[in-house]
Design a protein around this motif. Structure first.
Motif, short mmCIF file in Angstrom:
data_model
loop_
_atom_site.label_atom_id
_atom_site.label_comp_id
_atom_site.label_asym_id
_atom_site.label_seq_id
_atom_site.Cartn_x
_atom_site.Cartn_y
_atom_site.Cartn_z
N LEU B 85 0.79 -1.22 0.00
CA LEU B 85 0.00 0.00 0.00
C LEU B 85 0.83 1.29 0.00
CD1 LEU B 85 -2.72 1.45 0.05
CD2 LEU B 85 -2.74 1.16 2.53
N PRO B 86 1.77 1.47 0.93
CA PRO B 86 2.47 2.77 0.93
C PRO B 86 3.17 3.01 -0.40
CG PRO B 86 2.89 1.58 2.96
CD PRO B 86 2.19 0.62 2.06
N ALA B 88 2.29 1.65 -3.27
CA ALA B 88 1.26 1.77 -4.29
C ALA B 88 0.75 3.20 -4.36
CB ALA B 88 0.12 0.80 -4.01
N LEU B 89 0.73 3.88 -3.22
CA LEU B 89 0.23 5.25 -3.20
C LEU B 89 1.17 6.20 -3.95
CD1 LEU B 89 -0.96 5.46 0.54
CD2 LEU B 89 -2.40 5.16 -1.49
N SER B 90 2.40 5.73 -4.18
CA SER B 90 3.35 6.59 -4.88
C SER B 90 3.87 5.95 -6.15
CB SER B 90 4.51 6.97 -3.95
OG SER B 90 4.04 7.80 -2.92
N GLY B 91 3.06 5.09 -6.76
CA GLY B 91 3.43 4.59 -8.07
C GLY B 91 4.04 3.20 -8.11
N HIS B 94 2.35 1.16 -10.64
CA HIS B 94 2.64 1.67 -11.99
C HIS B 94 4.03 1.23 -12.43
CE1 HIS B 94 -0.89 4.38 -12.36
NE2 HIS B 94 -0.86 4.23 -11.04
N ALA B 95 4.96 1.24 -11.49
CA ALA B 95 6.32 0.80 -11.82
C ALA B 95 6.29 -0.66 -12.24
CB ALA B 95 7.24 0.98 -10.62
N CYS B 127 9.46 2.58 2.17
CA CYS B 127 8.24 3.14 1.60
C CYS B 127 8.38 4.62 1.22
CB CYS B 127 7.07 2.99 2.56
SG CYS B 127 7.18 1.56 3.63
N GLY B 128 9.30 5.31 1.91
CA GLY B 128 9.47 6.74 1.62
C GLY B 128 10.17 6.96 0.31
N ASP B 129 10.75 5.90 -0.23
CA ASP B 129 11.54 6.03 -1.45
C ASP B 129 10.84 5.42 -2.65
OD1 ASP B 129 13.32 7.05 0.33
OD2 ASP B 129 14.79 5.42 0.17
N ALA B 130 9.53 5.23 -2.53
CA ALA B 130 8.78 4.54 -3.58
C ALA B 130 8.91 5.29 -4.90
CB ALA B 130 7.31 4.44 -3.18
N PRO B 131 8.75 4.56 -6.00
CA PRO B 131 8.73 3.10 -6.14
C PRO B 131 10.12 2.49 -5.88
CG PRO B 131 7.75 4.16 -8.05
CD PRO B 131 8.46 5.23 -7.27
N PHE B 143 13.15 5.37 -5.85
CA PHE B 143 12.61 6.44 -6.70
C PHE B 143 12.58 6.01 -8.16
CE2 PHE B 143 15.11 8.58 -3.26
CZ PHE B 143 14.04 8.94 -2.48
#
Ligand SMILES: Cc1cc2nc3c(=O)[nH]c(=O)nc-3n(C[C@H](O)[C@H](O)[C@H](O)COP(=O)(O)O)c2cc1C
Ligand code: SF4
Ligand code: FES
Lengths: 772, 157, 453
Positions: B85-86, B88-91, B94-95, B127-131, B143
Motif C-alpha cells: 500500500l504505501p 502503491a500510493l506513490s506509483g 505503476h512501476a 516506503c518513503g523512497d517509492a517506487p 525512486f
C-alpha cells in the motif's frame, strides 16, 4: 501443588501442569488437535481455547500453565464461541467427504465437527488442494485433509529422533512433507498414522480394506522383541486387518514399532500352512490331523527306541508362547530327552549351570526413565529394540548420560555421551577397560589387566559420576562367542557402581523360555550342540533354523541329514519342504491364547483374536494331543491357562527367579586375529512373521545385505565400494561392498538371518574378503 | 557442490554462533548457495543441510519459508517490485506495470532470453523512497520512475 | 528543532530530515570516526568510567520512560529488569526486521548511524549482563547489512566490542544476522527462531524471551530505534529524555511518513507533536488534495479518517484515544483519490501472504478475508459480506499465538467501520466510488525526488 477451579470443580494439580492436563485429571474433555501428551506443545490448532477468569481473551488450554487460584471455564460462551470459530476455519479447506475417507469413523475432526461445526459453511471460495506425498510403503497420504497440527513433524523430531517430516512453505500454502523424494524410514514411522487426527496420514497396507466400524477390536501382545508391546488387533471376519497400540505406560507407552504394527500382514500370507502335511517317498501329501499326529508320534517313538531319546533335539522359537515352550519341554523330557533349547542365536553356553537365574532386564522397563547414567553394550539398539531406544532417547534429552560400547556405530538418534567401537573379539577387552577405570576410580581391584583407552575412561567417568546407573547388554552380547565373559564383566562393573544390570530381551519370550524350562538340563544339548552334533530327529516349534540359528548353514545341514524333522509352524517354507517330513499347521499368536513374559518379567497373557486359518490349530492343543498319543503323563490340559498356571505356579504379574548373575566365569580376553564379521539381524528379518510381511519387506530397513567396511579395511582388502566381493567363511557368498565408516577396522559387517548371507555360516567368525 | 569461496563464507557465518548452533547459519548458507548457483535446487539444499549437520527437510523448511530464496530457476536479474500500500500510493503498481510491459512478462515469469524475472514484493522497509525495486535480492533501487527503470534495465546486461 | 539538532547525534548526521537520496556511496558520516566526532560512544564511556552498576543503568532507562519503538510501546527499562540476574548465558537481540508496511525508520538508522545501534546494544548488554548479541536485519536491505558488518569490525577494532571492553572487565560480542524475506520475523519470537536457523514461526508465550529466549537462554529483544535512543538517554539523562516528550511518552520519536504527501520521509519529533505539524514537515498533501485517511502506526494499526487524525497529537495515548495505535510510528497518508476497498485489499493480501501458517485462525482466516475483500473490490461482493468480514475478524483476533492475526483483522474492522459506505457502494454498484482514473492520477509515479521543492 496448585489449586484451581475448573468448570466449578475444585482441583489440585502438580506444579507445572497446563490447563488441559488439569482438565484431563478432572475428567473434563477439552477439544484439541495439536496437543499430544508425549509431544512438545505447539499450540497451533487453537481448538482448545478456554476462558480463564481475568484473561481478556480465550487461552489455549494446552499451553496455558495453571496458576494458583485460577478459574477456568471450558464450556462458557466465550470458550465455545472461540472453539466454534476455530472449527469453522478448520473446515473451510477440509474436504467434507467423510464417507469416502479412510479415517471416517475414527476421525477427531469428524467427531468434533459434529459438536462444534456449524452445519452449512459460509465459505464459498475454492478449496485448497494439496498434492500427496510418497512417504514409503507404510504410510499413505491424503494431504488435502491435513490440518497442519504438526503432530507428525514433532513425532519424527522428538520421538523417532530424526526430523524426517517438516512443514514447508508458509501461510495456507504450508504443506507437511518429507524432503523431496525421500520416504519416512524410521522404524517407528507408523505412529504418525495414529497421531494424525484426520485422514491425512493413514495406513498404506490397511488402506480402503475395511471401514472402522466393521472391525472388532481385541487385545493382544506383540510377538516380536522382548518389550512385548500391548496391541489392539482389529479383526474382520476372522481376518486381522490392522494392529494398533494399546496404551501401556509401563511397556510401550502409546507407541508401536513398525514391526509390531505391520507384521500382521504375514498372518494372511500365502505361505500360511493350513493343512497337516506328511512326506512319503519324497512326496508331500496333505493329510488329516489324526494321520499327521499319528505319523509324528510314531516317528518320535521310533527314533527314541532305535537311536535313543537323546538323538532327538527340539529347537523352539523364542517367539513361541510360554505354554508352547513348556509343552515342548515336557514332551521332550517325557520322551527322555533333555535336548531342548530356545536360545537359537546364542553361541556361548558356558554360563549354563553358572547362572543364578533367568537373564532379564534387571529392572522394570519404566525404571529406565529414572537412570541418570546408562551404558549399552553390544546392541543395534534402534533396530533391535525400537521402543527401548525411544525411551533412552527421551531420558538422554532430559540429561541422562547414555554411552555405548559396540562393534558398529549406527546412528542411534540418541544424544550419546560417549561411545567406544571395537571389533567383536575386542568387545570384552573394551568392557574390561571400563571396568578397570571404574575400579580405579573406586579404589577397587578389577582383576583384569588392560590399558584403559580414552574412550573407556570417558565412559567410566560418566558412570562413576552418576547417582543411578544402568548397564544393559544387547542382543549382540547375547550372540557373542564370549557372552559369558561379557556377562561376568558387566556384572562386576554394575556391582562396583551399584548399578542396575540387565539384558535387553531379544525376543517376545526370551525370559519365558527360561521360565518354561525350555533349556537343557544336566547332559542335555544346547542349541549349538544340537546342530554341531547332528541329531537323528528334530522337533522345530516355529523355528526356521536357516535364519533363526547362530549358524544358519550348519543348522540347515543338520536338518538335511536328519532322518526325521517335525515342523510345527504357522508357515511352510521351501527349506522346510526340503528337510522336513511332517508339517503341522499351528496358529500364530493371533489365533491362539498364550503368554509372553517380557524382558522385565511381566506376564502378558492374551487370547486368540481370530479363528485359526484352515486347519491350523493352537500349538498347545497339538502338543497336548501328541503328549497323549505318546502316552506321556500330565498332558490332560483343558486350556492354555492351565498350562500357564502350572508353569508359573499360580497367577502373577511378574515372574520370580530372574537374576543376571553368573558365578565362576573365568575372564579371558581373546586376542585380535584376521578380518572379523559383524553380524546384525536386520529388524524385519528377525522372525518368521516379519520376514513375511510384504510392506515391511518393502522398507529401507529390508534392503539387501551388503559387505560394509570402513575405508581402511576396504583399502587393505583392495576393494572399492560398489565392487562385488566374495566373502568366505563357512561357505562363500558374493555381496556388494559398501563403505561404512562406523564399522571397526578389520571388520566386515554382514547381516545375518537373510537368504543372501545364510550360506556364510556362523554370525561371529573370521572371514576372507576378495574382489569377485 | 559449492566452491571453496562459498564454503569459506559459510564457515564465517557459522563462527558467529555458539559452537552447538551451526544451524543458525543456514539462512546465510542458503543465500550463498543461491548466489553461486543462481537458484536453490534440491541438491543444493541437501548439500547445505549436510554441511551444517542438519536434516535436509529442516533446511527445506527454511528455503521454502523465506521469500527471497528461489526454488525454481530465475533469470540473471530478478527484479522485485514492492506493490504494498504505501508504495502503491506513490506509483509502486505503476512501476510494476511499466516493467511488465517493457519486459513482456507478468509477475513470476522470466523473459525468453533468460535475462529477467519479475517478482511482486512485500514491504521492503523503504516506503518513503517509492517506487522501490530490489535487484537480485541485494541491491535496492529507489525512486524508480520510468526513466530510472529504463536506465536500470540498460545496466542489466 | 534546534535543541534536538544540537544534542542528538542522529540529527546531526542529517538523517531525519527526509529528502535524502538512496545512494550508498554518497552517504557520509556513518563511520566510527564520524560517530565519535559527534560524541559517539561517550555514553558507554561515561557508564564505565563512572562505574554505574547495571541496576543504575536500568533505573536510568526506566526514568526516561522510553517506550519500545517496535510497535507495542512496552517500557524498555521495565523489559530489561525482567532479565534473570543469575543466568550464566544471556543474549541481547536487536530487531531490525522492519517490514511493517509504512515503516522505514530503522533502515535509516542503520544507514546513517550504525554505531548508535551498536553503542545502545552494548549498554543494554551491560545492563542485563548479556555476553552476546545479534542484530537481525531485514532481508531486503542487504547493503545495510554489509554496512553494519563493517561498523561491527570498526567497533571491534576500537575495543568497544570483545573482551574487557574499555578496561571494564565486561565482555560482549555482537554479530549481524541477515533475514531473507519474511515479515513475521519482525515478531520477536519468530525472529529468535529465525536466528536459530529455523523458519520464522512465533513461539507461544509464556515463557517470554526474558526467561526462554535465543537458544533457550534469557534474551532481551528491542527494536532498532529503541536501542538507538539509549546513548542519547545517557547523554541528557533519563529525566531529560522524558521531558522531551510528554508524561508516559518519553523522548522524541521517528515517524516514517509515506503516501500522498509531498515529502515522504523520516522525521524525528518530540512525543506529543500535533499530527498537523508532522504533515506540514512532510510538505503537506500532494497536489494540495484533501486528506482522506491516515494509518498512524504502520499497516496493522486501525485506519483513522483524516479529520479525526488532524486532531491527534503524536504519542501513544492520544492516538489510542482516537481508536488506533502509534505502533511503529509509520504514518501512511491517503488522499481523496484513494479507493478504500482497494487499499484494504492490498493490505489483506499482505497479511495472507505473510501469515506464518501455524495457527488455524490466521492461516485459514487471512486467506478468507482476502478472498472476500478481493471479491468486493472486483464487483462480486454480496450484501452479507460485510457482516461475514466482521465475524471472521472476531474469530481471528485474540485467538492466535502472535499478533499477526490481530494485525490482519484491525485494518479490516477499521476500514469498514470508518468507510462503510464505500464498501456498500462497491457491493451495490459493483465498482469503485472513486473513479479509476482519479485513483490512477492519485497513485501514479511520485517520488520525493520529483516532488522536492
Ligand atoms: C506480526 C508482527 C510484526 C512485528 N514486526 C516488528 C518489526 O518489524 N520491528 C520491530 O521492532 N518489532 C516488530 N514487532 C514487535 C516485536 O514483536 C517486539 O515487540 C519488538 O521488537 C520489541 O521491541 P521494543 O520493545 O523495543 O518495541 C512485530 C510484532 C508482530 C506481532
Ligand atoms: S498468528 Fe499467524 S503469523 Fe502469528 S503465529 Fe499464528 S499463524 Fe503465525
Ligand atoms: S490443542 Fe491447544 S492449540 Fe491445539
Amino acid at each position: 501443588m496448585l489449586e484451581l477451579e475448573l468448570d466449578g470443580k475444585q482441583l489440585s494439580v502438580p506444579e507445572g501442569s497446563t490447563v488441559i492436563e488439569a482438565a484431563h485429571q478432572a475428567g473434563v474433555y477439552i477439544p484439541h488437535f495439536c496437543y499430544h501428551k508425549k509431544l512438545s506443545i505447539a499450540a497451533n490448532c487453537r481448538m482448545c481455547l478456554v476462558q480463564v477468569e481475568k484473561a481478556p481473551k480465550p487461552l489455549p488450554a494446552c499451553a496455558t500453565p495453571v496458576t494458583n487460584g485460577m478459574k477456568v471455564f471450558t464450556h462458557s460462551e466465550m470458550a465455545v464461541t472461540a472453539q466454534k470459530g476455530v472449527m469453522e476455519f478448520l473446515l473451510i479447506n477440509h474436504p467434507l467427504d467423510c464417507p469416502i475417507c479412510d479415517q471416517g469413523g475414527e476421525c477427531q475432526l469428524q467427531d468434533l465437527a459434529v459438536g462444534y461445526g456449524d452445519g452449512a459453511s459460509r465459505y464459498e471460495e475454492d478449496k485448497r488442494v494439496v498434492p500427496n506425498k510418497d512417504l514409503g510403503p507404510l504410510v499413505s497420504t491424503d494431504m488435502t485433509r491435513c490440518i497442519n497440527c504438526t503432530r507428525c513433524v514433532r513425532f519424527t523430531q522428538e520421538i523417532a529422533g530424526l526430523m524426517e517430516l517438516g512443514q514447508a512453505f508458509r501461510g495456507d500454502r504450508a504443506e507437511i512433507m518429507s524432503f523431496v523424494g525421500k520416504t519416512v524410514d524410521s522404524e517407528l514411522s507408523g505412529n504418525i498414522i495414529d497421531l494424525c487426527p484426520v485422514g491425512a496420514l493413514t495406513s498404506k497396507p490397511f488402506r480402503f480394506s475395511a471401514r472402522t466400524w466393521e472391525l472388532a477390536r481385541r487385545k493382544s501382545v506383540s510377538p516380536h522383541d522382548g518389550l512385548g508391546s500391548n496391541l489392539i488387533v482389529q479383526v474382520k471376519h476372522d481376518r486381522v486387518m490392522r494392529v494398533l497400540p494399546l496404551e501401556n505406560e509401563q511397556v510401550n507407552e502409546c507407541w508401536l514399532s513398525d514391526k509390531d504394527r505391520f507384521s500382521y500382514e504375514a498372518l494372511n500370507s500365502a505361505e500360511r500352512l493350513t493343512k497337516p502335511m506328511v512326506k512319503q517317498d519324497g512326496q508331500w501329501q496333505e493329510v488329516d490331523w489324526n494321520v499327521a499326529l499319528d505319523y509324528t508320534a510314531h516317528a518320535l517313538r521310533d527314533v527314541a527306541k532305535n537311536h535313543g531319546a537323546e538323538s532327538i533335539g527340539a529347537l523352539v522359537s523364542p517367539h513361541a508362547t510360554l505354554e508352547e515352550m513348556a509343552l515342548v519341554a515336557k514332551l521332550m523330557r517325557g520322551l527322555g530327552s533333555e535336548n531342548i533349547d530356545f536360545r537359537l542365536r546364542q553361541s556361548d553356553f558356558s554360563a549354563d549351570g553358572k547362572r543364578q537365574g533367568a537373564p532379564w532386564l534387571g529392572m522394570k522397563i519404566a525404571e529406565i526413565n529414572t537412570l541418570d547414567r546408562v551404558l549399552v553394550v553390544g546392541s543395534f539398539l534402534r533396530k533391535d529394540h525400537p521402543l527401548l531406544a525411544q525411551r533412552l532417547r527421551q531420558v538422554a534429552k532430559k540429561g541422562t548420560q547414555v554411552s555405548v560400547i559396540h562393534s558398529a556405530d549406527d546412528d542411534l538418534l540418541i544424544k550419546l555421551f560417549a561411545k567406544a567401537v571395537a571389533a567383536p573379539s575386542q568387545l570384552p577387552a573394551m568392557l574390561a577397560q571400563v571396568l578397570k577405570a571404574v575400579a580405579d576410580a573406586k579404589g577397587a581391584n578389577a582383576g583384569v589387566d588392560v590399558t584403559v583407552s580414552a574412550e573407556a575412561k570417558r565412559i567410566a567417568d560418566s558412570l562413576v559420576s552418576g547417582a543411578s546407573a544402568g548397564v544393559l547388554l544387547g542382543n549382540f552380547v547375547q550372540h557373542h562367542p564370549q557372552a559369558a565373559v561379557l556377562n561376568a564383566l558387566a556384572q562386576q562393573l554394575a556391582g562396583l557402581l551399584g548399578a542396575k544390570f540387565g539384558f535387553l530381551g531379544e525376543a517376545a519370550n526370551s525370559v519365558g523360555g527360561y521360565v518354561a524350562n525350555a533349556v537343557p538340563k544336566g547332559e542335555g544339548l544346547n542349541a549349538a550342540r544340537m546342530l554341531a552334533e547332528p541329531r537323528t530327529a528334530y522337533l522345530l516349534l516355529g523355528t526356521e533354523p536357516e535364519f533363526d540359528c547362530a549358524d544358519g548353514a550348519a543348522a540347515l545341514a543338520a536338518m538335511k541329514q536328519a532322518k526325521s524333522v517335525i515342523v510345527v509352524s504357522p508357515f511352510k517354507s521351501q527349506a522346510a519342504l526340503d528337510y522336513a517330513d511332517v508339517l503341522l499347521p499351528v496358529s500364530p499368536f493371533s489365533e491362539t491364547s498364550g503368554t509372553f513374559i517380557n524382558t522385565e518379567g511381566r506376564v502378558q497373557s492374551f487370547y486368540a483374536v481370530a479363528k485359526p486359518q484352515g486347519e491350523a490349530r493352537p500349538a498347545w492343543k497339538v502338543l497336548r494331543v501328541l503328549g497323549n498319543l505318546l502316552e506321556l503323563d500330565g498332558f490332560g490340559y483343558d486350556s492354555s491357562e492351565q498350562v500357564r498356571d502350572e508353569v508359573l505356579g499360580g497367577k502373577a504379574e511378574f515372574v520370580s527367579g530372574l537374576d543376571n548373575g553368573v558365578d565362576g566365569v573365568a575372564v579371558e580376553l581373546p586376542a585380535v586375529s584376521g578380518i572379523e564379521r559383524v553380524a546384525d539381524v536386520p529388524i524385519h528379518f528377525a522372525d518368521a512373521l516379519a520376514r513375511r510381511a510384504p510392506s515391511l519387506q518393502a522398507t529401507a530397513d529390508a534392503a539387501a545385505p551388503t559387505a560394509r567396511m570402513n575405508a581402511a579395511t576396504l583399502a587393505r582388502t583392495g576393494v572399492v565400494a560398489g565392487d562385488m566381493v566374495n566373502i568366505g567363511a563357512g561357505g562363500t557368498v558374493s555381496l556388494v561392498a559398501q563403505l561404512d565408516a562406523g564399522v571397526p577396522d578389520n571388520c566386515v559387517r554382514i547381516a545375518a538371518a537373510h537368504s543372501a548371507t545364510a550360506g556364510l555360516g556362523a554370525m561371529f567368525a573370521n572371514v576372507t574378503v576378495e574382489r569377485a | 557442490m559449492f566452491s571453496e569461496a562459498t564454503l569459506r563464507k559459510i564457515d564465517r557465518e557459522v563462527a558467529k554462533y555458539p559452537a552447538a548452533q551451526k544451524q543458525s547459519a543456514v539462512m546465510a548458507a542458503l543465500a550463498f548457495a543461491q548466489d553461486e548457483l543462481g537458484w536453490l535446487s534440491q541438491d543444493a539444499i541437501a548439500a547445505v543441510a549436510a554441511y551444517l549437520d542438519m536434516p535436509a527437510i529442516a533446511a527445506y523448511e527454511v528455503a521454502s519459508f523465506y521469500n527471497m530464496y528461489d526454488l525454481q530457476p530465475v533469470g540473471r536479474y530478478k527484479l522485485t517490485v514492492c506493490t504494498n500500500l504505501p508504495c502503491a500510493l506513490s506509483g509502486g503498481v505503476h512501476a510494476a506495470d511499466y516493467l511488465k510491459q517493457k519486459l513482456g512478462i507478468d509477475f513470476n515469469e522470466t523473459t525468453a532470453d533468460g535475462r529477467f524475472t519479475l517478482k511482486e514484493g512485500e514491504c521492503m522497509g523503504a516506503c518513503g523512497d517509492a517506487p522501490v525495486i530490489l535487484s537480485n535480492n541485494k541491491r535496492m533501487h529507489c525512486f524508480m520512475t520510468p526513466e530510472e527503470i529504463d536506465k536500470l534495465l540498460e545496466e542489466c546486461k | 528543532m534546534a535543541l534536538l539538532e544540537a544534542i542528538n547525534p542522529l540529527l546531526s548526521a542529517g538523517w531525519q530530515q527526509g529528502g535524502h537520496e538512496w545512494r550508498l556511496e554518497n552517504d557520509a558520516g556513518w563511520r566510527l570516526k564520524d560517530y565519535e566526532a559527534r560524541g559517539g560512544y561517550q555514553s558507554l564511556r561515561k557508564i564505565i568510567e563512572t562505574s554505574m552498576s547495571p541496576d543504575d543503568v536500568i533505573a536510568e532507562v526506566k526514568k526516561s520512560v522510553l517506550r519500545g519503538r517496535g510497535g507495542a510501546g512496552f517500557p524498555t527499562g521495565l523489559k530489561w529488569s525482567f532479565m534473570p540476574k543469575a543466568a550464566p548465558e544471556k543474549y541481547i537481540v536487536c530487531n531490525t526486521d522492519e517490514g511493517e508496511p509504512g515503516t522505514f525508520k530503522d533502515r535509516d538508522i542503520q544507514r546513517y548511524d550504525p554505531h548508535v545501534i551498536i553503542e545502545g546494544m552494548i549498554i543494554a548488554a551491560y545492563a542485563v549482563g548479556a555476553g552476546r548479541g545479534y542484530n537481525y536485519i531485514h532481508g531486503e536491505i542487504y547493503e545495510l547489512y554489509q554496512r553494519f558488518e563493517d561498523a561491527l569490525d570498526e567497533a571491534r577494532a576500537a575495543g568497544y566490542l570483545g573482551q574487557n571492553i574499555l578496561g571494564s572487565g565486561f565482555n560482549f560480542d555482537l554479530f549481524a544476522h541477515h533475514g531473507w524475506g519474511a515479515y513475521i520475523c519482525g515478531e520477536e519470537s519468530a525472529l529468535l527462531e529465525s536466528i536459530e536457523g529455523k523458519k520464522g514461526q512465533p513461539r507461544f508465550k509464556p515463557p517470554f524471551p526474558a526467561n526462554v529466549g535465543l537458544y533457550g537462554k534469557p534474551t532481551t529483544i528491542n527494536n532498532t530505534e529503541s536501542f538507538a535512543s539509549i546513548p542519547f538517554i545517557f547523554r541528557i539523562g533519563g529525566e531529560g529524555f522524558l521531558n522531551l516528550g510528554k508524561p508516559n511518552n518519553g523522548g522524541t520519536k521517528l515517524f516514517s511518513v509515506s503516501g500522498h504527501v509531498n515529502r515522504p520521509g523520516n522525521f524525528e519529533v518530540p512525543m506529543g507533536t500535533p499530527f498537523a505539524k508532522l504533515l506540514e514537515m512532510a510538505g503537506g498533501m500532494r497536489g494540495g488534495r484533501k486528506l482522506k485517511a491516515v494509518i498512524p502506526g504502520g499497516s496493522s494499526a486501525p485506519v483513522l479518517p483524516g479529520d479525526i487524525m488532524m486532531d491527534c497529537t503524536l504519542d501513544y495515548d492520544s492516538i489510542a484515544k482516537a481508536g488506533s495505535m502509534l505502533g511503529s510510528g509509520a504514518v501512511i497518508v491517503m488522499d481523496e483519490t484513494t479507493c478504500m476497498v482497494k487499499a484494504l485489499e492490498r493490505l489483506a493480501w499482505f497479511y495472507y501472504e505473510e501469515s506464518c501458517g501455524q495457527c488455524t485462525p490466521c492461516r485459514e482466516g487471512t486467506g478468507w478475508l482476502y478472498k472476500v475483500i478481493h471479491r468486493i473490490e472486483h464487483g462480486q461482493g454480496k450484501p452479507e459480506d460485510l457482516a461475514l468480514l466482521d465475524r471472521l475478524t472476531v474469530n481471528i483476533m485474540g485467538r492466535t499465538i502472535c499478533a499477526l492475526g490481530d494485525a490482519a483483522s484491525m485494518p479490516v474492522q477499521s476500514f469498514i467501520k470508518h468507510f462503510r459506505s464505500e464498501f456498500e457502494y462497491h457491493i451495490e454498484h459493483k465498482k469503485c466510488l472513486v473513479p479509476p482514473d482519479v485513483q490512477r492520477t492519485g497513485s501514479t509515479f511520485y517520488t520525493r525526488k520529483m516532488g522536492q521543492a
